[in-house]
Write an enzyme that holds these catalytic residues in place. Structure first.
Site, short mmCIF file in Angstrom:
data_model
loop_
_atom_site.label_atom_id
_atom_site.label_comp_id
_atom_site.label_asym_id
_atom_site.label_seq_id
_atom_site.Cartn_x
_atom_site.Cartn_y
_atom_site.Cartn_z
N ASN A 68 18.72 36.44 15.51
CA ASN A 68 19.42 36.44 14.23
C ASN A 68 18.56 37.23 13.24
OD1 ASN A 68 20.63 35.90 11.81
ND2 ASN A 68 20.27 33.68 11.85
N TRP A 69 19.02 38.42 12.90
CA TRP A 69 18.20 39.29 12.05
C TRP A 69 18.28 38.92 10.57
CZ3 TRP A 69 19.32 44.97 14.09
CH2 TRP A 69 18.93 45.05 15.44
N LYS A 70 19.18 38.02 10.23
CA LYS A 70 19.33 37.59 8.82
C LYS A 70 19.44 38.82 7.92
CE LYS A 70 17.07 33.31 10.04
NZ LYS A 70 16.21 32.18 9.66
N HIS B 104 25.32 28.49 10.06
CA HIS B 104 23.86 28.51 9.98
C HIS B 104 23.40 27.69 8.77
CE1 HIS B 104 19.76 29.92 9.53
NE2 HIS B 104 19.82 30.28 10.79
N GLU C 175 21.24 28.20 6.58
CA GLU C 175 21.07 28.96 5.34
C GLU C 175 22.42 29.12 4.63
OE1 GLU C 175 18.97 32.21 7.16
OE2 GLU C 175 17.24 30.90 7.41
N GLU D 39 19.34 23.73 15.34
CA GLU D 39 18.26 24.30 14.53
C GLU D 39 17.85 23.30 13.46
OE1 GLU D 39 18.34 28.90 14.70
OE2 GLU D 39 19.71 28.29 13.13
N GLY E 225 11.80 29.13 10.00
CA GLY E 225 10.96 29.99 9.16
C GLY E 225 9.68 29.32 8.67
N SER F 254 11.48 28.61 14.49
CA SER F 254 10.12 29.05 14.81
C SER F 254 9.88 29.25 16.31
CB SER F 254 9.08 28.10 14.20
OG SER F 254 9.20 28.08 12.80
N GLY G 100 14.81 33.77 14.88
CA GLY G 100 14.86 34.50 13.61
C GLY G 100 13.73 35.52 13.56
P1 13P Z 1 12.96 31.44 12.66
O1 13P Z 1 12.89 31.77 14.13
O2 13P Z 1 12.46 32.54 11.77
O3 13P Z 1 12.36 30.10 12.36
O4 13P Z 1 14.53 31.32 12.30
C1 13P Z 1 15.35 30.54 13.10
C2 13P Z 1 16.76 30.76 12.73
O5 13P Z 1 17.19 30.42 11.65
C3 13P Z 1 17.62 31.47 13.69
O6 13P Z 1 18.96 31.39 13.34
#
Ligand code: 13P
Length: 251
Positions: free
Chosen positions: A9-11, A95, A97, A167, A173, A213, A234
């Site tokens: 997931n590149w956000k 997600h 976020e 998640e 993150g 993470s 992420g």
């Molecule tokens: P991280 O791997 O940066 O913790 O993010 C996880 C995530 O939100 C994937 O959708």
């Protein structure tokens, strides 16, 4: 046997040139990989270019979200068919976020999942508790509600186009991965719930990814857990080397 899935997931990262460089490097690093489904989820503006570069590659492309209507006066939204038109086969929905920053409720998540599947996409449906909820012993209650509401009215056939992603919000993150035991415990709970809501054969076949993470040095011990079928990554999906070494977890 459930085919493992490793999804990146590149956000809100990577403009066109960076995105193309990343997938070019990634495809050469993982060309030996078999029996693992690899997915990347770039931002909307680079979906087309990324997909074009991957046209003869087994790497699939996902949107990071979609709206539930196909067309209409909805400024700023992207429909499931637009994602298909851009070459996507998958879409991430719900997600944390989006739930936390953009008012995404379980009801909206449900509408989006249903619309995505109706259009022919596979939905990567995200769920997970906050730290406060975990500390208040609410993890399973939260997962239970998010799942029941998120997949409400989905038929068993439609469920075949769902991949779940657990998640825990406190692990995203933060560098603080759930322990293998914590992740396995939640995944087992989720699979039992799907068995109760549908059937044990459907629950046996559904893939449940862990996210939060995930890094090259913790993927192996997560992947040996019986109910962990892959990862939604992420930060570590933003460089080809680290994402490829996660994909190579069996080596
Ligand atoms: P991280 O791997 O940066 O913790 O993010 C996880 C995530 O939100 C994937 O959708």
């Amino acid at each position: 046997m459930r085919m493992p899935v490793i999804a990146g997931n590149w956000k809100l990262f990577k403009k066109t040139a960076e995105a193309l460089q990343l997938v070019q490097e990634l495809s050469s690093l993982v060309k030996d990989v078999e029996d693992i489904e690899i997915i990347v989820a770039p931002s909307f503006t680079v979906l087309g270019p990324v997909r074009s570069l991957l046209f003869d590659s087994p790497i699939s492309v996902a949107g990071q979200d979609c709206f539930w209507e196909e067309e209409g006066p909805y400024t700023g939204e992207v429909s499931p068919n637009m994602l298909i038109d851009a070459g996507c086969s998958h879409v991430i929905i719900g997600h944390s976020e989006r739930r936390q920053l953009f008012d995404e409720t379980d009801e909206k998540v449900n509408k989006k999942i249903r619309a995505a599947i109706r259009a022919g996409l596979t939905a990567i449906f995200c769920i997970g508790e906050t730290l406060q909820e975990r500390e208040a012993d609410q993890t399973f209650t939260v997962l239970n509600t998010q799942i029941k509401k998120g997949i409400e009215n989905l038929s068993p056939d439609e469920m075949k186009h769902v991949i779940l992603a657990y998640e825990p919000v406190w692990a995203i993150g933060t560098g603080k991965t759930a322990t293998d035991e914590q992740a396995q415990e939640s995944h087992a709970f989720i699979r039992r719930l799907i068995a109760e809501l549908y059937s044990s054969s459907l629950a046996d076949g559904i893939r449940i990814l862990y996210g939060g993470s995930v890094k090259p040095d913790n993927i192996r011990s997560l992947m040996v857990q019986p109910d962990i079928d892959g990862a939604l990554v992420g930060g570590a999906s933003l460089t080809a080397e680290s994402f490829a070494s996660i994909i190579h977890f069996r080596k």
